[in-house]
Design an enzyme around this catalytic site. Structure first.
Site, PDB file in Angstrom:
ATOM      1  NE  ARG A   8      -1.511   1.525   3.722  1.00 60.55           N
ATOM      2  CZ  ARG A   8      -0.839   2.639   3.968  1.00 60.55           C
ATOM      3  NH1 ARG A   8      -1.032   3.717   3.229  1.00 60.55           N
ATOM      4  NH2 ARG A   8       0.037   2.696   4.954  1.00 60.55           N
ATOM      5  CB  VAL A   9       1.851   3.916  -1.995  1.00 60.33           C
ATOM      6  CG1 VAL A   9       3.122   3.081  -2.098  1.00 60.33           C
ATOM      7  CG2 VAL A   9       1.028   3.794  -3.242  1.00 60.33           C
ATOM      8  CB  SER A  10      -0.283   7.453   1.713  1.00 64.97           C
ATOM      9  OG  SER A  10       0.007   6.639   2.813  1.00 64.97           O
ATOM     10  CB  THR A  11      -0.009  10.192  -2.299  1.00 69.66           C
ATOM     11  OG1 THR A  11       1.395   9.956  -2.411  1.00 69.66           O
ATOM     12  CG2 THR A  11      -0.311  10.804  -0.945  1.00 69.66           C
ATOM     13  CD  GLN A  14       3.550   7.710  -0.805  1.00 70.21           C
ATOM     14  OE1 GLN A  14       2.533   7.071  -0.601  1.00 70.21           O
ATOM     15  NE2 GLN A  14       4.317   8.164   0.169  1.00 70.21           N
TER      16      GLN A  14
END
Length: 192
Positions: A8-11, A14
């Site tokens: 998972r990445v937040s944005t 990324q």
């Protein structure tokens, strides 16, 4: 026993690829990946991974780092409790977490507490920075743009005795934006 990866990445700016590469090198059998903030309650790929692992005793959820799974101690502890009940395990590739052992479970819970503390520290620093900026007259966030069309629409709906919530829904703007537009109309003398 299968190794199930979660990345998972937040944005959106990324990159997931480094996590995907690390999970592949660890020999995971299947990967679930998504772009979503860890604070979001809606993480469809995490839910899909957990659904996939349901009734698969011995499977291990593998992440590159614990913060990819959760930054909330309560959520993390709840997941670990669920894993214990369902006979599942959790492993982090960059931290010494492997809940298939009692020691690993203890270390996992200790580091989850540190992660929570770090997040709260960051949040406290952010709030202090925002308060300092406000004290100096700077306000963050996206500026509210009042267009003549927006004011006209709000004025029309206000004369029809619509509530702020109804106006916001009709114009697809926030209630706060409606309040600002109404205040602007009152300053201009168009509304009493």
């Amino acid at each position: 026993m299968a190794l199930i990866g979660y990345a998972r990445v937040s944005t959106s700016d990324q990159e997931l690829q480094p996590q995907l590469d690390a999970l592949a090198a660890a020999g995971v059998d299947r990967v679930f990946a998504e772009h979503v903030s860890s604070t979001s309650t809606h993480r469809p790929q995490l839910a899909a991974a957990l659904d996939y692992m349901q009734n698969r005793v011995g499977d291990v959820l593998v992440v590159v780092a614990i913060d990819r799974l959760s930054r909330s101690l309560i959520e993390f502890a709840t997941l670990m409790e669920r894993f214990d009940k369902e006979g599942l395990a959790f492993r982090s590739l960059t931290q010494p977490f492997d809940t298939s052992t009692p020691e690993g479970r203890m270390v996992t819970h200790l580091f989850a507490m540190f992660a929570q503390m770090e997040r709260e520290t960051i949040s406290r620093r952010t709030r202090a920075g925002l308060e300092s900026a406000r004290a100096q007259g700077r306000v963050g966030g996206r500026p509210f743009v009042v267009t003549p069309d927006l004011l006209e629409s709000v004025l029309h709906l206000k004369t029809l005795k619509k509530t702020h919530a109804e106006i916001a829904k009709a114009l697809r703007i926030s209630e706060r934006s409606v309040s600002r537009a109404v205040a602007e109309l009152r300053r201009a003398g168009s509304l009493s």
